[in-house]
Structures are given as structure tokens and as C-alpha cells.
Design a protein around this motif. Structure first.
Motif, mmCIF file in Angstrom:
data_model
loop_
_atom_site.group_PDB
_atom_site.id
_atom_site.type_symbol
_atom_site.label_atom_id
_atom_site.label_comp_id
_atom_site.label_asym_id
_atom_site.label_seq_id
_atom_site.Cartn_x
_atom_site.Cartn_y
_atom_site.Cartn_z
ATOM 1 N N MET A 197 -48.749 -20.098 33.510
ATOM 2 C CA MET A 197 -48.620 -19.993 31.763
ATOM 3 C C MET A 197 -49.780 -19.676 31.284
ATOM 4 S SD MET A 197 -46.791 -23.758 30.294
ATOM 5 C CE MET A 197 -45.477 -23.861 31.312
ATOM 6 N N ARG A 198 -49.175 -18.887 30.018
ATOM 7 C CA ARG A 198 -50.361 -18.546 29.254
ATOM 8 C C ARG A 198 -50.283 -20.075 28.394
ATOM 9 N NH1 ARG A 198 -47.469 -13.857 30.505
ATOM 10 N NH2 ARG A 198 -46.231 -15.003 28.449
ATOM 11 N N VAL A 199 -51.754 -20.343 28.313
ATOM 12 C CA VAL A 199 -51.966 -22.313 27.414
ATOM 13 C C VAL A 199 -52.331 -21.699 25.972
ATOM 14 C CG1 VAL A 199 -52.407 -24.379 27.834
ATOM 15 C CG2 VAL A 199 -51.472 -23.353 29.475
ATOM 16 N N LEU A 200 -52.473 -22.191 25.122
ATOM 17 C CA LEU A 200 -53.653 -22.034 24.120
ATOM 18 C C LEU A 200 -54.277 -23.628 23.118
ATOM 19 C CD1 LEU A 200 -55.221 -20.676 21.540
ATOM 20 C CD2 LEU A 200 -53.346 -21.437 19.886
ATOM 21 N N ILE A 201 -55.021 -23.700 23.901
ATOM 22 C CA ILE A 201 -56.098 -25.048 23.440
ATOM 23 C C ILE A 201 -56.608 -25.541 21.823
ATOM 24 C CG2 ILE A 201 -57.172 -26.889 24.098
ATOM 25 C CD1 ILE A 201 -56.467 -26.410 27.159
ATOM 26 N N ALA A 202 -55.908 -26.349 21.246
ATOM 27 C CA ALA A 202 -56.713 -26.488 19.762
ATOM 28 C C ALA A 202 -57.480 -27.433 19.810
ATOM 29 C CB ALA A 202 -56.216 -25.982 18.926
ATOM 30 N N ASN A 203 -57.552 -28.279 18.564
ATOM 31 C CA ASN A 203 -58.084 -29.890 18.484
ATOM 32 C C ASN A 203 -58.507 -29.641 16.895
ATOM 33 O OD1 ASN A 203 -60.137 -28.684 18.162
ATOM 34 N ND2 ASN A 203 -61.736 -30.005 19.686
ATOM 35 N N GLN A 213 -58.410 -25.187 36.358
ATOM 36 C CA GLN A 213 -58.444 -25.769 37.518
ATOM 37 C C GLN A 213 -56.513 -25.701 37.348
ATOM 38 O OE1 GLN A 213 -60.443 -29.219 37.753
ATOM 39 N NE2 GLN A 213 -62.123 -28.445 37.118
ATOM 40 N N ALA A 214 -55.668 -26.162 37.277
ATOM 41 C CA ALA A 214 -54.039 -25.931 37.908
ATOM 42 C C ALA A 214 -53.402 -25.072 37.870
ATOM 43 C CB ALA A 214 -52.891 -26.509 36.649
ATOM 44 N N GLY A 215 -54.467 -23.502 37.833
ATOM 45 C CA GLY A 215 -53.850 -22.099 37.734
ATOM 46 C C GLY A 215 -53.248 -21.364 35.730
ATOM 47 N N HIS A 216 -53.671 -22.337 35.213
ATOM 48 C CA HIS A 216 -52.388 -21.573 33.911
ATOM 49 C C HIS A 216 -53.223 -20.369 33.649
ATOM 50 C CE1 HIS A 216 -49.738 -24.055 33.334
ATOM 51 N NE2 HIS A 216 -50.116 -25.365 34.493
ATOM 52 N N ILE A 276 -47.211 -22.239 25.693
ATOM 53 C CA ILE A 276 -47.396 -23.553 25.584
ATOM 54 C C ILE A 276 -48.941 -23.823 24.412
ATOM 55 C CG2 ILE A 276 -48.616 -24.184 27.302
ATOM 56 C CD1 ILE A 276 -46.637 -27.080 27.149
ATOM 57 N N VAL A 277 -48.843 -25.092 23.394
ATOM 58 C CA VAL A 277 -49.496 -25.313 22.907
ATOM 59 C C VAL A 277 -50.122 -26.399 23.159
ATOM 60 C CG1 VAL A 277 -51.258 -25.416 20.731
ATOM 61 C CG2 VAL A 277 -49.356 -23.856 20.664
#
Length: 245
Positions: free
Chosen positions: A1-7, A25-28, A89-90
Motif C-alpha cells: 500500500m502507498r502510505v503518506l505519513i504526516a504529523n 517494515q510491513a512492506g508498505h 492512506i494518510v
């Protein structure tokens, strides 16, 4: 899955790095877009009066990472529009401090996730007590574990996860928000030029009686999940007002 991480704590905050590690590490496929400095309590504010600076930065585990000179919402909007348009997903966080009760109205972490939801993306906000920074990796794993629950989150809504400050969680609770009122105290000061300042000095709660809400259950050692929506409409009151008109 393509994941965008913000904060909202900034790109160098340990919480965002814990999320990157866990999801990579989970492959995303992970992309980071985060403020270049601390932007807590930014809520869903955005920058409109100046250009927004974007600088690439290395974050271990991320395929791309950007330090952005704006608010958490700016980070999500710029990323989904230009830098990571294919994000599925974000995930916002891990915030240093719980986002429970009416605190979610002020939270830049929740604001970033809500912006993602308004942009049509699945969105999760993740928070942890500021007293247990050693639990960031466990909180990040909890974020991974709730991914299958996203099917219960409606369109334009956010899954708000708070991880308790305990070594062994007692369980997971799906709960509503607590209404939290602060006994704010502002201290007055004045500089040598006569400029007056007021500084927020305390933030004690007016009433923290135990109920079936997120603050109560997180205090008891449970991970809490709350679904947040953008619609602040009070339906019953609006219906009564409509009848009155």
C-alpha cells in the motif's frame, strides 16, 4: 500500500520515525510530508499568505521525505497535490501527547488526518502520552493493526487512535469523545518597552469524572478508537430551527 505519513511535531520527531519504520517494515511504500518544525495545536489551519517551502530530507525507511515550511494541513495538501498524488492512506502522528476529547479540535495531528479524509483518502491519527516516549514503536504497531478496521470508517472521516501509557494494554475500546473543559490561566507580563504579554500557564481540567469515553478508557490502560467526522452540524437543533423558520 502507498502510505503518506504526516504529523504536527515536525519531521525530526521520534513519533513519525516510529510510524515510518513500522509501515516500511510491513512492506508498505512510505512517503513522509511533515512540518520542518513543531506545529502542535495548529488544528486545520493552512497557509495562504506566502509560498510554502519544501525541502527533501532523508528519513530511514521512507522512499521520499519532505520537510515543509507550513502547517500539518499544508503538508497533506501539498503532498497529495504534488508530491505523493497516489497515496492510498494518510497516517498522521505519532503525536507526543494524547488527542482525546475536545482536544481533537485543536490538534494538528488530527487536522492533518481530517484534511486527508476531505481529500478522499483513508486517514488515521495516532497519539501517545508524552510521558511514555519509549512506547512509540508499540503505538506504531497498533496503527498497523487497525488497518483492517478502516472498512468501518465512513467517507470523509478519520480513525483516531490513542495508545495508553502502560507496558501491557488491557484491550481496545471504540468510544466517543469526552467533552473537556480547561481551567485556563494566563499570566500577564510586560517588557521594558511597555509591550504587554499574556502566557498560558496552566491547563487543568474542570471536570474529569469517569464516563464511557476516550479519556476514561485511556486512563484505565486501554487503547481507544474514535471515528471523527468533519460535519459539526447539530442535527436535532438544526431541525428545530428549521421548524421555527
Amino acid at each position: 500500500m502507498r502510505v503518506l505519513i504526516a504529523n504536527d511535531d515536525g519531521i525530526d520527531a521520534p513519533g513519525i520515525h516510529a510510524l515510518v519504520r513500522a509501515f516500511a517494515q510491513a512492506g508498505h511504500e512510505v512517503t513522509v510530508a511533515a512540518p520542518d518544525r513543531q506545529r502542535s495545536a495548529a488544528s486545520q489551519s493552512m497557509t495562504m499568505d506566502r509560498p510554502i517551502a519544501v525541502r527533501e530530507q532523508k528519513v530511514p525507511g521512507a522512499v521520499r521525505a519532505y520537510a515543509i515550511g507550513g502547517t500539518p494541513v499544508d503538508c497533506v495538501k501539498v503532498a497529495l497535490n504534488k508530491l505523493c498524488t497516489d497515496a492510498e492512506i494518510v497516517v498522521s502522528g505519532i503525536n507526543r501527547g494524547y488527542n482525546v476529547g475536545s482536544d481533537v479540535l485543536y490538534s494538528g495531528t488530527v487536522g492533518a488526518a481530517m484534511e486527508a479524509a476531505l481529500c478522499g483518502r483513508a486517514a488515521i491519527a495516532v497519539s501517545l502520552s508524552h510521558e511514555r516516549e519509549d512506547l512509540y514503536d508499540l503505538a506504531a504497531q497498533a496503527a498497523l493493526e487497525v488497518l483492517p478496521l478502516m472498512k468501518y470508517v465512513p467517507e470523509y472521516a478519520v480513525l483516531n487512535l490513542n495508545y495508553p501509557a502502560v507496558d501491557n494494554i488491557k484491550g481496545v475500546k471504540a468510544v466517543p469523545l469526552k467533552r473537556m473543559q480547561y481551567l485556563d490561566e494566563y499570566v500577564r507580563s510586560e517588557d521594558e518597552d511597555g509591550q504587554v504579554f499574556y502566557t498560558l500557564a496552566s491547563g487543568q481540567f474542570a471536570d474529569m469524572s469517569e464516563e464511557d469515553d476516550d479519556f476514561t478508557w485511556i486512563s484505565r490502560g486501554y487503547e481507544t478508537l474514535t471515528i471523527l467526522g468533519y460535519d459539526m452540524n447539530h442535527q436535532m437543533a438544526t431541525a428545530r430551527l428549521k421548524e421555527a423558520l
